[in-house]
Scaffold this motif. Structure first.
Motif, short mmCIF file in Angstrom:
data_model
loop_
_atom_site.label_atom_id
_atom_site.label_comp_id
_atom_site.label_asym_id
_atom_site.label_seq_id
_atom_site.Cartn_x
_atom_site.Cartn_y
_atom_site.Cartn_z
N TYR A 150 38.76 -65.82 -20.06
CA TYR A 150 37.60 -66.33 -19.33
C TYR A 150 37.28 -65.34 -18.23
O TYR A 150 38.16 -64.96 -17.45
CB TYR A 150 37.92 -67.71 -18.74
CG TYR A 150 36.79 -68.28 -17.92
CD1 TYR A 150 35.66 -68.80 -18.52
CD2 TYR A 150 36.86 -68.27 -16.53
CE1 TYR A 150 34.63 -69.32 -17.76
CE2 TYR A 150 35.84 -68.79 -15.76
CZ TYR A 150 34.72 -69.31 -16.38
OH TYR A 150 33.70 -69.81 -15.63
N TYR A 151 36.04 -64.88 -18.17
CA TYR A 151 35.59 -63.92 -17.17
C TYR A 151 34.61 -64.59 -16.20
O TYR A 151 33.74 -65.34 -16.64
CB TYR A 151 34.88 -62.73 -17.84
CG TYR A 151 35.82 -61.84 -18.63
CD1 TYR A 151 36.44 -60.77 -18.03
CD2 TYR A 151 36.06 -62.08 -19.98
CE1 TYR A 151 37.29 -59.94 -18.74
CE2 TYR A 151 36.91 -61.27 -20.70
CZ TYR A 151 37.53 -60.20 -20.07
OH TYR A 151 38.37 -59.40 -20.79
N THR A 152 34.77 -64.31 -14.92
CA THR A 152 33.84 -64.81 -13.91
C THR A 152 33.85 -63.86 -12.73
O THR A 152 34.79 -63.09 -12.54
CB THR A 152 34.22 -66.24 -13.47
OG1 THR A 152 33.25 -66.70 -12.53
CG2 THR A 152 35.58 -66.27 -12.83
N VAL A 203 39.28 -57.25 -12.98
CA VAL A 203 38.67 -56.16 -13.74
C VAL A 203 37.44 -55.75 -12.96
O VAL A 203 36.96 -56.53 -12.14
CB VAL A 203 38.35 -56.57 -15.19
CG1 VAL A 203 39.62 -56.81 -15.97
CG2 VAL A 203 37.48 -57.79 -15.25
N PRO A 204 36.91 -54.57 -13.13
CA PRO A 204 35.81 -54.12 -12.28
C PRO A 204 34.66 -55.13 -12.18
O PRO A 204 33.98 -55.43 -13.15
CB PRO A 204 35.35 -52.83 -12.96
CG PRO A 204 36.55 -52.34 -13.67
CD PRO A 204 37.30 -53.57 -14.10
N GLY A 205 34.53 -55.71 -11.00
CA GLY A 205 33.43 -56.61 -10.72
C GLY A 205 33.64 -58.06 -11.08
O GLY A 205 32.77 -58.88 -10.84
#
Length: 101
Positions: free
Chosen positions: A45-47, A28-30
């Motif tokens: 979970y986003y990183t 996803v963007p970034g």
């Protein structure tokens, strides 16, 4: 045939590895998003670190294996209510066929 750059090949290999474990990884963007296949947003979970995303995905898959399956039968087919509905449908069919002159 056009060759993909090395980071893309690494991401594709990691994506296939996590898919076999029952997880998805997406860019996803970034940042990277790791979640179970068909999982809800609360389990995502986003990183922004690729190695962290891969390690967390492997840990999530390992933790999911440790969850005990439910005891006894599950689902509508094996429930008491389903058996009652099937029984009532058979009784109603017998009544219709015996009175349908």
């Amino acid at each position: 045939m056009t060759r993909l750059p090395e980071p893309c090949l690494t991401f594709i290999a990691a994506q296939e590895e996590l898919r076999r474990l029952g997880l998805t990884v997406a860019i996803v963007p970034g940042e990277y998003r790791v979640n179970f296949i068909g999982g809800v947003e609360t389990t995502a979970y986003y990183t922004d670190d690729f190695d962290d995303a891969l390690a967390t995905g492997r840990a999530m898959a390992k933790a999911a294996l440790n969850v005990l399956p439910p005891l006894g039968p599950t689902g509508r087919k094996s429930s008491r209510r389903a058996k009652m509905y099937r029984h009532n449908a058979k009784v109603a069919a017998r009544r219709r066929s015996s009175t349908g002159g």
